[in-house]
Design an enzyme around this catalytic site. Sequence first.
Site, PDB file in Angstrom:
ATOM      1  N   ARG A 252       5.225 -13.209   9.450  1.00  0.00           N
ATOM      2  CA  ARG A 252       5.854 -11.887   9.329  1.00  0.00           C
ATOM      3  C   ARG A 252       7.256 -11.908   9.911  1.00  0.00           C
ATOM      4  O   ARG A 252       7.562 -12.709  10.787  1.00  0.00           O
ATOM      5  CB  ARG A 252       5.033 -10.843  10.100  1.00  0.00           C
ATOM      6  CG  ARG A 252       3.698 -10.539   9.493  1.00  0.00           C
ATOM      7  CD  ARG A 252       2.886  -9.641  10.402  1.00  0.00           C
ATOM      8  NE  ARG A 252       3.268  -8.240  10.283  1.00  0.00           N
ATOM      9  CZ  ARG A 252       2.722  -7.406   9.408  1.00  0.00           C
ATOM     10  NH1 ARG A 252       1.794  -7.818   8.573  1.00  0.00           N
ATOM     11  NH2 ARG A 252       3.106  -6.138   9.374  1.00  0.00           N
TER      12      ARG A 252
ATOM     13  N   GLU B 191       0.882  -1.152   0.000  1.00  0.00           N
ATOM     14  CA  GLU B 191       0.000   0.000   0.000  1.00  0.00           C
ATOM     15  C   GLU B 191       0.929   1.212   0.000  1.00  0.00           C
ATOM     16  O   GLU B 191       1.789   1.301   0.876  1.00  0.00           O
ATOM     17  CB  GLU B 191      -0.743  -0.055   1.342  1.00  0.00           C
ATOM     18  CG  GLU B 191      -2.115   0.471   1.326  1.00  0.00           C
ATOM     19  CD  GLU B 191      -2.705   0.369   2.735  1.00  0.00           C
ATOM     20  OE1 GLU B 191      -2.566  -0.682   3.388  1.00  0.00           O
ATOM     21  OE2 GLU B 191      -3.275   1.382   3.160  1.00  0.00           O
TER      22      GLU B 191
ATOM     23  N   LYS C 282       3.972   2.581  10.701  1.00  0.00           N
ATOM     24  CA  LYS C 282       4.139   3.849   9.987  1.00  0.00           C
ATOM     25  C   LYS C 282       3.713   5.045  10.844  1.00  0.00           C
ATOM     26  O   LYS C 282       4.381   6.068  10.862  1.00  0.00           O
ATOM     27  CB  LYS C 282       3.294   3.829   8.716  1.00  0.00           C
ATOM     28  CG  LYS C 282       3.838   2.844   7.704  1.00  0.00           C
ATOM     29  CD  LYS C 282       2.797   2.488   6.656  1.00  0.00           C
ATOM     30  CE  LYS C 282       3.250   1.218   5.941  1.00  0.00           C
ATOM     31  NZ  LYS C 282       2.203   0.564   5.194  1.00  0.00           N
TER      32      LYS C 282
END
Length: 805
Positions: free
Chosen positions: A480, A255, A490
């Site tokens: 992950r 994204e 973020k």
Amino acid sequence: MSDSLVLLFQNIGLTEQKAKETAKNKTLAPNLEKAIHSAGFQDKPSEKSTGALLYHLASTITPGAASHLDYIAKAIRDSKLTTADQVSAAIKFVNDKKDIDEAAFDKECGVGVVVTKDDVNKAVDEYTETVRDRLIKDRYKFFGPFFAGAKNIISLRWANGGDVKEAVDAKMLEILGPKDERDIAIKKKKETKPEIKEEKEIEETVSVLKVPDMFFEGELAKLHKPGGNPQIKPELMEAHLKATGGKYITRFPPEPNGFLHIGHAKAINVNFGLARAHNGICNLRYDDTNPEAEEERYFVSILEIVKWLGFTPSEITYSSTHFQRLYELAIELIKKDKAYVCHCTGEEIQMHRGGPERGPRTACVHRDRPIQESLDLFEKMKNGEFEEGQAILRMKMDLENGNPQFWDLVAYRVLKTPHHRTGSEWVIYPTYDYTHCLVDSFENITHSLCTVEFTQSRYSYYWLCDALEVYKPVQWEYGRLNVTNTILSKRKIAELVRKGLVFDWDDPRLYTLPAIRRRGVPPQAINNFVHTLGVTKSDTVIEATKLDAFIRDYLNETAPRLMGVFHPIKVVIENLPEGYEQMLTVQNKPRDPSMGEHTIPFTREVWIDGSDFREVDDKDFFRLAPGKTVGLLNVPCPITCTKVIKDESGKVIELVARYEDAPGFKRPKTYIQWVAESPKHGSPVRLDEVRLFERLFNHSNPHDKREVPGGYLSDVNTSSLTVEKGALVETGLWDIMDRWAKSSETKTDYEAMRFQLTRIGYFCVDKESDLGDFKAKPEMSLKDTVKRLILNRTVNLQVSSALKK
Ligand code: ATP
Ligand code: MG
């Protein structure tokens, strides 16, 4: 960490270092301890191979299989399970089972199945005939698919991977002969070829030379082959195969709402790597369906980082390209009575989903509105007649299903922020759940690889493809990758930048990929690191120190060595004549001639580091002190300090020394680094700043409120940055910089100038350096253009206990 645990782990063959790291790992350590006890190696050492299997068991066991750890460990002890593949199969078999049926276990895990080298050779012989034409055509490039194909032969399921590889290698050699110029693409001169082509060639070179084993082992080896995934209608598969020619097609779908981080390096390697291993292709797809978070600089940085890691997207695509098609499919979905416009608020939706008590689920009043009504309202949504939050399109799924991904997910919402690519053309935007699978389908993705938090989404992914009767890729999830002592979120990084706690998103103390890059970490070190972790379903949390150790090992092999001093003291060698100059040839890496050599001047005046001199001597100190002799690295003879000169305040400002070049001089015990004073050679190289970085956070999990009650901002290590001014480096740095200026294509990748400063650490040039107008004067050395030079420390050297003293 308890010492007994470390000893226990060493019992199964772990090195002390590895045993210590393992003991600190909160999930792995208890599992491994249990496995060792079950297998009975708490008091006696195990074979190394048995130890490796126990370790594999402990590090990959799933929560559903945990109650059977003891059973599997015993099967390892009894040599029923002898390969990692078998242990993986065992974990899979016992997962979520209450009782284990021994016969079924043995059968499923290949217990007692012996596949000899002969069996392997025979099976590979037969298999070769079925692919002989492609082998001859693609030659060594065909290694990946050839090896994968051979490993997938049913009779070889339990064969040793090494044996299969050996057989495949031998077969290739027999049929193709040794590798020749056809097998190694040579990088052509830039002028003669357009850029894209050239990158492709590099890519091919890499794929010929190196396909990591990880794609042919364990879970990844079991993925379906193109064509093997069932469809709701067979003609969908026919069309798919016609479009792809049976190629593997993957995608990396970030994204564009931030910079990529270390975890994404895994995602990039898995997606590009799987495609590359099978001669397939991988797209870079910007999943740009949320106009509110996207910015141009993220798009640019993402592509740059993918290329930096050495991958070339086959195509660069955008989810937003498909807005029209997605919209048309939404109308189709409504017409099939599988979607409806809903006006519930977020809270209402939560209540209908059973609320916080997880009570029964109920349909909202909009769910059964007539199809035509939903069509009209969706049209109104599209025309901007609803404000944000007033209407959404929801998929009509299955409220009875236990999986929340079936509770009528949102497909479209109204958002009035202009979009980065489509401007104000749309005021409705599709959600991730609606978009991702459909765009995968449009792009004919064969393997849609994502992280484990999407496991439940797999079912809604399939539901939507089937509901619309479009080609359905296979989704497969992997764990992950995370790192301790940092944050990757973020939003939190943005906060650190805003508060001025770091320079920017690429502050070398962060673990975004631009930051890691700026710190000087080579991309190959990151890729190798990811490969050594392998790909399983479990999340991996890596200690930051472990990653550092890996980077250090890589740089140790690849970085040239230079000498530098951070706190210079001048030494005048009194018995050398004024203007004395001797050119010394020094190896770029001691004992490794393949790394080349460079020359440095040795003159009457040199600089040494303040820490290598002591005015008050000590019998344990072996470097320079009044009357004491020390070696200067690479210089034929040692020096003895004869006089100490001080300023009025008593500070040592200069040393006088004697060059001990009389025949039969005594070899010194210790050598120290030094830098010559020789303006005509550009020596010393004067550094404006050297930036030394330490952990940005004090705790392993700064985002964990239990560990850090004050929150991550309170956990910032205030001494994580030290700036050294006035450091000096030898002229080998000019050689490195000049070579870079000649070979770097972009001339912006300053961090690619990397080296070790002997006895100090690994460094690179920081992008805030001002190299002057060196591009305009390619014939000049950078020593004549540089205006401001800043170094970053990538990692320190492992501090040995002797040096600490
Ligand atoms: P984050 O929330 O950490 O910023 P994200 O999941 O929002 O990450 P995306 O840009 O959506 O980031 O991710 C692109 C791809 O990278 C996805 O397939 C995602 O599963 C994968 N990915 C993201 N984080 C990790 C990680 N820590 N380890 C491995 N893969 C990851
Ligand atoms: Mg995301």
